[in-house]
Design a protein around this motif. Structure first.
Motif, mmCIF file in Angstrom:
data_model
loop_
_atom_site.group_PDB
_atom_site.id
_atom_site.type_symbol
_atom_site.label_atom_id
_atom_site.label_comp_id
_atom_site.label_asym_id
_atom_site.label_seq_id
_atom_site.Cartn_x
_atom_site.Cartn_y
_atom_site.Cartn_z
ATOM 1 N N ALA A 374 0.838 -1.212 0.000
ATOM 2 C CA ALA A 374 0.000 0.000 0.000
ATOM 3 C C ALA A 374 0.872 1.262 0.000
ATOM 4 O O ALA A 374 0.567 2.251 -0.679
ATOM 5 C CB ALA A 374 -0.928 -0.006 1.218
ATOM 6 N N LEU A 375 1.982 1.222 0.747
ATOM 7 C CA LEU A 375 2.860 2.407 0.812
ATOM 8 C C LEU A 375 3.550 2.638 -0.533
ATOM 9 O O LEU A 375 3.707 3.792 -0.968
ATOM 10 C CB LEU A 375 3.898 2.227 1.925
ATOM 11 N N ALA A 376 3.953 1.548 -1.197
ATOM 12 C CA ALA A 376 4.568 1.699 -2.522
ATOM 13 C C ALA A 376 3.549 2.295 -3.491
ATOM 14 O O ALA A 376 3.883 3.147 -4.327
ATOM 15 C CB ALA A 376 5.077 0.346 -3.020
ATOM 16 N N GLN A 377 2.300 1.875 -3.348
ATOM 17 C CA GLN A 377 1.262 2.431 -4.241
ATOM 18 C C GLN A 377 1.048 3.919 -3.945
ATOM 19 O O GLN A 377 0.846 4.730 -4.845
ATOM 20 C CB GLN A 377 -0.033 1.646 -4.080
ATOM 21 N N GLN A 378 1.107 4.276 -2.652
ATOM 22 C CA GLN A 378 0.952 5.694 -2.253
ATOM 23 C C GLN A 378 2.053 6.554 -2.892
ATOM 24 O O GLN A 378 1.782 7.597 -3.493
ATOM 25 C CB GLN A 378 1.039 5.766 -0.722
#
Ligand SMILES: Cc1ncc(COP(=O)(O)O)c(C=O)c1O
Length: 467
Positions: A374-378
């Motif tokens: 999720a953080l990489a997507q953010q």
């Protein structure tokens, strides 16, 4: 007994208490610790005849080295593929040192550490949804895991023509097929005498992919006219985390004669996520798999496993056995790790992994892995919408591979990255992707949060505005 040793033995409790206190302080403040060493160390190689004792040596460490230790296990250390260490893994690591067992045998050699290792391998297989017809062991990192797997692959190739390569040596080139192998797999082929120049390049899928193009793979296989070969495939390439089509490769394996190795150093942990485990579908049919524990399992360095199908056990022992050493026992009679992997004596590397697996279970790892995704997507979503940066590939898992827009010279990217890393608040590393200079941020740490990504985005904006 040496006088200093005698004194230290008597005060070991005080010594370790001090280590614990400062260690805990470091961990509690790791978010504020710099991600970048601002200066280096002056090397002093002259050894005193009389030692300083452990207490004074600890003081020297605190004075000279400790302030320069970077937050490599912190939430914004996104260079290379750098995992953190969970609290339970740290506890297991400390205990590994305290008990100092030699994890090389299962039966008849005095201790039970190898049984702990065997249990840990089973726990890992369960975490990754792999069947228990794999045998495995711990080595120092994914490089050594690739080496171990490819060494057994080499032995298998020999077996196909009635040769025992471990005894007789290589007698001709071994064809190796790969599209985007990690450098450590290439290095392993060099070390194994197979030679990195014998890799036959398979084309990648079209459309910004790094994965093997199955049609070209089939063409290359046909060209080998039945000659046995090794296929090195990727369960997460290092730049863009692309996965080969394992279902298609498994189907090819039914028709053709090859050893199938998967380097899933960090991508293997996609198996922990309901939304991403499909990327690994079919991987259970591989002959060997590399998984790096000091990456997404978040145990301290040095820890990785190799997984090799149990049916290849004799080939594995044939590769790594200690011959001519009766004091080490008969390699074929009792299973022992020293006849199963490169090292003989080893620390109990499995214990930190055992601790963290038991402590956090399948749900804990699902949370860690899905949080990082999720953080990489953010971060990826910001880059995709930014006027300063562009994505070099879609964010497929936990890594963001991007470039600066409008770079006038090659030095611009390096200068930007230098300035960003010099803030000491984030660490990323440079790369080249399909000929273009870029930057990678790989998020594989249980500590990272959305607030960390926000902080990094604001730093990136500030640095970009200065250009
Ligand atoms: C896909 C892959 N394989 C192998 C390695 C080598 O790992 P190690 O440095 O643990 O030996 C890495 C490291 O980033 C990797 O990403």
């Amino acid at each position: 007994m040496n006088e200093l040793l005698k004194q230290d033995a008597a005060t070991v409790g005080t010594l370790l208490e001090k280590v614990k206190q400062t260690g805990v302080q470091y961990l509690e403040q790791i978010n504020e610790r710099s991600t970048n060493a601002q200066q280096s160390v002056v090397i002093n190689g002259s050894l005193q005849a009389t030692g300083a004792g452990a207490e004074a040596t600890l003081q020297e460490f605190y004075q000279r080295f400790e302030p320069l230790m970077v937050a490599a296990g912190g939430p914004r250390y996104w260079g290379f593929v750098t995992g953190g260490a969970t609290p339970a893994a740290i506890a297991g690591d400390w205990l590994t040192t305290i008990y100092d067992q030699n994890s090389f045998a299962v039966k008849g050699q005095g201790d039970i550490s190898a049984n702990i290792e065997l249990e840990t391998i089973r726990l890992l297989l369960d975490l990754l949804g792999l069947p228990d017809d794999f045998l495995g062991g711990f080595v120092t990192g994914a490089t050594m895991s690739n080496f171990t797997c490819l060494a057994v692959a080499r032995q298998w190739i020999g077996q196909q023509t009635g040769k025992d390569i471990a005894r007789e040596g290589l007698q001709g080139p071994i064809p190796v097929l790969a599209a985007t192998p990690h450098s450590s797999a290439i290095k392993s082929l060099s070390l194994l005498g197979i030679g990195s120049s014998h890799i036959i390049d398979v084309q990648t899928e079209s459309g910004n992919r790094e994965s093997i193009q199955i049609a070209d793979l089939e063409k290359q296989i046909e060209a080998l006219q039945g000659q046995p070969f090794i296929l090195v495939s990727s369960g997460g390439t290092v730049n863009t985390v692309d996965f080969d089509d394992f279902v298609a490769i498994a189907a090819l394996k039914k028709k053709h004669h090859f050893w199938w190795h998967i380097d899933a150093a960090f991508g293997g942990f996609a198996a922990c996520s309901n939304t991403h485990k499909h990327l690994l579908q079919g991987w259970e049919d591989a002959d060997s798999i590399t998984v790096d524990c000091h990456k997404w399992l978040n145990v301290p360095y040095e820890s990785a496993v190799f997984l090799v199908k149990d049916r290849h056990r004799l080939l594995q022992v044939g590769t790594f056995q200690n011959s001519n050493a009766p004091y080490l026992g008969d390699p074929l009679e009792n299973f022992s790790f020293m006849n199963f992997l490169p090292e003989n004596s080893r620390r109990l590397k499995a214990l930190p992994a055992w601790f963290t697996l038991k402590a956090y279970g399948k749900n804990g790892y699902k949370d860690i892995v899905e949080n990082c995704i999720a953080l990489a997507q953010q971060l990826g979503a910001y880059i995709a919408s930014s006027s300063h940066f562009e994505l070099l590939a879609p964010v497929r898992l936990n890594t963001v591979c991007f470039a600066l827009k409008d770079v006038a010279t090659d030095n611009d990217t390096a200068a930007f990255l230098h300035e960003l890393n010099s803030t000491g608040k984030v660490f990323m590393t440079a790369t080249v992707y399909k000929g273009q200079k870029g930057i990678r941020a790989a998020i594989v740490n249980w500590r990272s949060t959305a607030a960390d990504v926000e902080l990094v985005i604001s730093l990136m904006k500030q640095q970009a505005a200065k250009r």
